[in-house]
Motif scaffolding. Structure first.
Motif, PDB file in Angstrom:
ATOM      1  N   PHE A 196      -7.970  28.302  35.894  1.00  0.00           N
ATOM      2  CA  PHE A 196      -8.423  28.551  34.531  1.00  0.00           C
ATOM      3  C   PHE A 196      -9.711  29.366  34.476  1.00  0.00           C
ATOM      4  CE2 PHE A 196      -6.403  24.947  31.828  1.00  0.00           C
ATOM      5  CZ  PHE A 196      -5.154  25.370  32.238  1.00  0.00           C
ATOM      6  N   GLY A 197     -10.409  29.418  35.582  1.00  0.00           N
ATOM      7  CA  GLY A 197     -11.682  30.119  35.572  1.00  0.00           C
ATOM      8  C   GLY A 197     -12.688  29.369  34.718  1.00  0.00           C
ATOM      9  N   ASP A 198     -13.320  30.089  33.759  1.00  0.00           N
ATOM     10  CA  ASP A 198     -14.331  29.469  32.899  1.00  0.00           C
ATOM     11  C   ASP A 198     -13.762  28.923  31.588  1.00  0.00           C
ATOM     12  OD1 ASP A 198     -16.336  30.072  34.716  1.00  0.00           O
ATOM     13  OD2 ASP A 198     -16.610  32.087  33.899  1.00  0.00           O
ATOM     14  N   LYS A 199     -12.464  29.042  31.404  1.00  0.00           N
ATOM     15  CA  LYS A 199     -11.867  28.623  30.135  1.00  0.00           C
ATOM     16  C   LYS A 199     -11.780  27.099  30.070  1.00  0.00           C
ATOM     17  CE  LYS A 199      -9.126  32.838  29.752  1.00  0.00           C
ATOM     18  NZ  LYS A 199      -7.774  33.420  29.715  1.00  0.00           N
ATOM     19  N   SER A 200     -11.993  26.567  28.887  1.00  0.00           N
ATOM     20  CA  SER A 200     -11.872  25.127  28.656  1.00  0.00           C
ATOM     21  C   SER A 200     -10.679  24.892  27.729  1.00  0.00           C
ATOM     22  CB  SER A 200     -13.155  24.574  28.016  1.00  0.00           C
ATOM     23  OG  SER A 200     -14.237  24.678  28.909  1.00  0.00           O
ATOM     24  N   VAL A 201      -9.565  24.576  28.318  1.00  0.00           N
ATOM     25  CA  VAL A 201      -8.336  24.350  27.552  1.00  0.00           C
ATOM     26  C   VAL A 201      -7.791  22.975  27.930  1.00  0.00           C
ATOM     27  CG1 VAL A 201      -6.015  25.187  27.046  1.00  0.00           C
ATOM     28  CG2 VAL A 201      -7.845  26.817  27.556  1.00  0.00           C
ATOM     29  N   PRO A 202      -7.456  22.130  26.958  1.00  0.00           N
ATOM     30  CA  PRO A 202      -6.951  20.791  27.269  1.00  0.00           C
ATOM     31  C   PRO A 202      -5.686  20.825  28.129  1.00  0.00           C
ATOM     32  CG  PRO A 202      -7.480  20.982  24.942  1.00  0.00           C
ATOM     33  CD  PRO A 202      -7.544  22.364  25.503  1.00  0.00           C
ATOM     34  N   VAL A 203      -5.632  19.888  29.057  1.00  0.00           N
ATOM     35  CA  VAL A 203      -4.448  19.728  29.908  1.00  0.00           C
ATOM     36  C   VAL A 203      -3.929  18.303  29.711  1.00  0.00           C
ATOM     37  CG1 VAL A 203      -3.588  19.650  32.280  1.00  0.00           C
ATOM     38  CG2 VAL A 203      -5.267  21.386  31.616  1.00  0.00           C
ATOM     39  N   GLU A 204      -2.626  18.189  29.444  1.00  0.00           N
ATOM     40  CA  GLU A 204      -2.021  16.877  29.269  1.00  0.00           C
ATOM     41  C   GLU A 204      -1.463  16.407  30.618  1.00  0.00           C
ATOM     42  OE1 GLU A 204      -2.229  15.094  26.591  1.00  0.00           O
ATOM     43  OE2 GLU A 204      -3.235  16.723  25.482  1.00  0.00           O
ATOM     44  N   PHE A 205      -2.005  15.287  31.085  1.00  0.00           N
ATOM     45  CA  PHE A 205      -1.577  14.697  32.348  1.00  0.00           C
ATOM     46  C   PHE A 205      -0.582  13.573  32.057  1.00  0.00           C
ATOM     47  CE2 PHE A 205      -2.119  11.007  35.125  1.00  0.00           C
ATOM     48  CZ  PHE A 205      -1.850  11.541  36.380  1.00  0.00           C
ATOM     49  N   THR A 206       0.533  13.574  32.784  1.00  0.00           N
ATOM     50  CA  THR A 206       1.522  12.510  32.644  1.00  0.00           C
ATOM     51  C   THR A 206       1.919  12.004  34.027  1.00  0.00           C
ATOM     52  OG1 THR A 206       2.433  13.503  30.634  1.00  0.00           O
ATOM     53  CG2 THR A 206       3.788  11.851  31.736  1.00  0.00           C
ATOM     54  N   LEU A 207       1.829  10.702  34.211  1.00  0.00           N
ATOM     55  CA  LEU A 207       2.258  10.061  35.455  1.00  0.00           C
ATOM     56  C   LEU A 207       3.425   9.148  35.114  1.00  0.00           C
ATOM     57  CD1 LEU A 207       1.918   9.218  38.443  1.00  0.00           C
ATOM     58  CD2 LEU A 207       0.181   7.587  37.684  1.00  0.00           C
ATOM     59  N   GLN A 208       4.569   9.397  35.714  1.00  0.00           N
ATOM     60  CA  GLN A 208       5.752   8.580  35.457  1.00  0.00           C
ATOM     61  C   GLN A 208       6.227   7.922  36.744  1.00  0.00           C
ATOM     62  OE1 GLN A 208       8.740  11.114  33.639  1.00  0.00           O
ATOM     63  NE2 GLN A 208       8.054  10.552  31.593  1.00  0.00           N
ATOM     64  N   TYR A 209       6.575   6.634  36.614  1.00  0.00           N
ATOM     65  CA  TYR A 209       7.133   5.911  37.756  1.00  0.00           C
ATOM     66  C   TYR A 209       8.476   5.330  37.364  1.00  0.00           C
ATOM     67  CZ  TYR A 209       8.048   2.340  41.223  1.00  0.00           C
ATOM     68  OH  TYR A 209       8.662   1.566  42.180  1.00  0.00           O
ATOM     69  N   SER A 210       9.516   5.637  38.147  1.00  0.00           N
ATOM     70  CA  SER A 210      10.847   5.099  37.915  1.00  0.00           C
ATOM     71  C   SER A 210      11.085   3.916  38.841  1.00  0.00           C
ATOM     72  CB  SER A 210      11.915   6.178  38.167  1.00  0.00           C
ATOM     73  OG  SER A 210      13.201   5.594  38.222  1.00  0.00           O
ATOM     74  N   GLN A 211      11.200   2.722  38.253  1.00  0.00           N
ATOM     75  CA  GLN A 211      11.497   1.534  39.057  1.00  0.00           C
ATOM     76  C   GLN A 211      12.881   1.635  39.685  1.00  0.00           C
ATOM     77  OE1 GLN A 211      11.077  -1.771  36.392  1.00  0.00           O
ATOM     78  NE2 GLN A 211       8.848  -1.712  36.409  1.00  0.00           N
ATOM     79  N   GLN A 212      13.817   2.231  38.950  1.00  0.00           N
ATOM     80  CA  GLN A 212      15.186   2.334  39.433  1.00  0.00           C
ATOM     81  C   GLN A 212      15.257   3.199  40.686  1.00  0.00           C
ATOM     82  OE1 GLN A 212      17.469   0.619  37.829  1.00  0.00           O
ATOM     83  NE2 GLN A 212      19.333   1.251  38.865  1.00  0.00           N
TER      84      GLN A 212
END
Length: 356
Positions: free
Chosen positions: A293-309
């Protein structure tokens, strides 16, 4: 056999079902699955008017049972129902429980009702319990009697509303075995169930219910092995999700790590596995995403998924400036650490995903 058009069910201002439409054909075995409270049992009970729909149409063999001129009792005879609780009359013997409907509603002679009742008890493996009373039977046996009682009315279709939910685990298999037998004989059935393996093996169609209706409809193979919609995937694969918004490069890494660690502990990850996930997250955030991103400040959506199956973990970063080229811009040593720790890494427009 059954056609449902734009079925709605509301309780005052609370809506349970909205614009549900489907068709059930002769010989179909439809399993209805979904999270608790999604309207599975309400939908089932609307089909035979144990619940009065707010609006819509329910046609049984072409006749709208919601029409004021419809003979509801006659149409109901085409549709048997097996409940969670067995609803047997405790003061009557088992054979008398089964004979009651045929004698009083179908106007059969007691001898004819008795003979047919004994055949049905034999089919469900309980002919030797014909002269017992319900309180002398186990829960699984009572439910098998309830199935025999329903079949004694010669229904065209049988509705099962979570028939094993009130049973001890040891008794579930005996009831499911009877339902499997009915399916093999071509009986048309709809089954609300939480028994996923049973639904997969016995059905030819599966409804996954969510968002006040039939969210996804398909064959067992489609629903259980390759679901197309997100909520179906989360339910089938038992996916648990952790979300976090990374506002800019000055975000609180300690708070982020604490949230991810707490989520993984709730999924019973051991310390080694938790540290591995945290390491991958940190390397990607600082040496791939922020560097790209360099110097840009842009929101990032983090998603962590866990599948028990599947026992699989997936990490996703999504945002306006996320793309596949970020991987190429990342620190080589950092990416080497990531690649050794994950099974797969891929980058597309607005999305970067790794699987562990």
């Amino acid at each position: 056999m059954i056609k449902v058009e734009n079925l709605c069910k509301r309780y005052d201002d609370f809506s349970v079902l909205e614009n549900v439409s489907t068709e059930i054909h002769k010989g179909d075995v439809v399993s209805i699955i979904g999270p608790s409270g999604c309207g599975k049992s309400t939908f089932m009970r609307c089909l035979n008017l144990l619940e009065q729909p707010t609006s819509g149409r329910i046609l049984i063999e072409g006749q709208d049972i919601l029409d004021k001129k419809a003979d509801v009792n006659k149409l109901r005879l085409k549709m048997g129902m097996v409940f969670q609780s067995f609803n047997l009359f405790s003061h009557l013997m088992i054979i008398e429980n089964i004979m009651l409907g045929p004698v009083n509603l179908l106007k059969k002679s007691r001898q004819e009702a008795y003979d047919e009742g004994m055949k049905l008890l034999d089919m469900v493996g309980l002919a030797h319990k014909a002269l017992n009373y319900p309180d002398e039977l186990s829960g699984g046996q009572k439910q098998r009697v309830a199935i025999a009682r329903t079949l004694a009315m010669h229904p065209d279709i049988v509705l099962f509303d979570e028939p094993t939910s009130a049973l001890d685990p040891t008794m579930v298999s005996e009831v499911l075995a009877v339902i499997r037998k009915l399916a093999s004989q071509g009986m048309t059935m709809m089954i609300v169930t939480h028994e996923m393996n049973f639904a997969k093996n016995v059905s030819n169609r599966v409804f996954y219910m969510d968002e006040k209706g039939i969210y996804e409809d398909g064959t067992p193979q489609q629903i259980f092995e390759n679901p197309q919609k997100e909520k179906t995937k989360q339910f089938i694969y038992k996916i648990r999700t952790c979300n976090y918004t990374i506002e800019d490069k000055k975000f609180d890494l300690y708070a982020f790590n604490a949230e991810v660690e707490n989520f993984l502990k709730n999924q019973l990850f051991d310390e080694k596995r938790i540290n591995k996930v945290l390491l991958v997250c940190e390397e990607l955030i600082y040496n791939c995403i922020f560097k790209g991103f360099g110097d840009k400040s842009v929101p990032v959506e983090f998603t962590l998924q866990y599948s028990q199956q599947k026992d699989e973990t997936e990490i996703t970063f999504a945002g306006e400036l996320i793309n596949g080229s970020l991987i190429d811009k990342a620190d080589a040593m950092s990416m080497d650490i990531v690649r050794k720790s994950v099974n797969k890494i891929s980058g597309d427009d607005n999305k970067l995903t790794v699987s562990l």
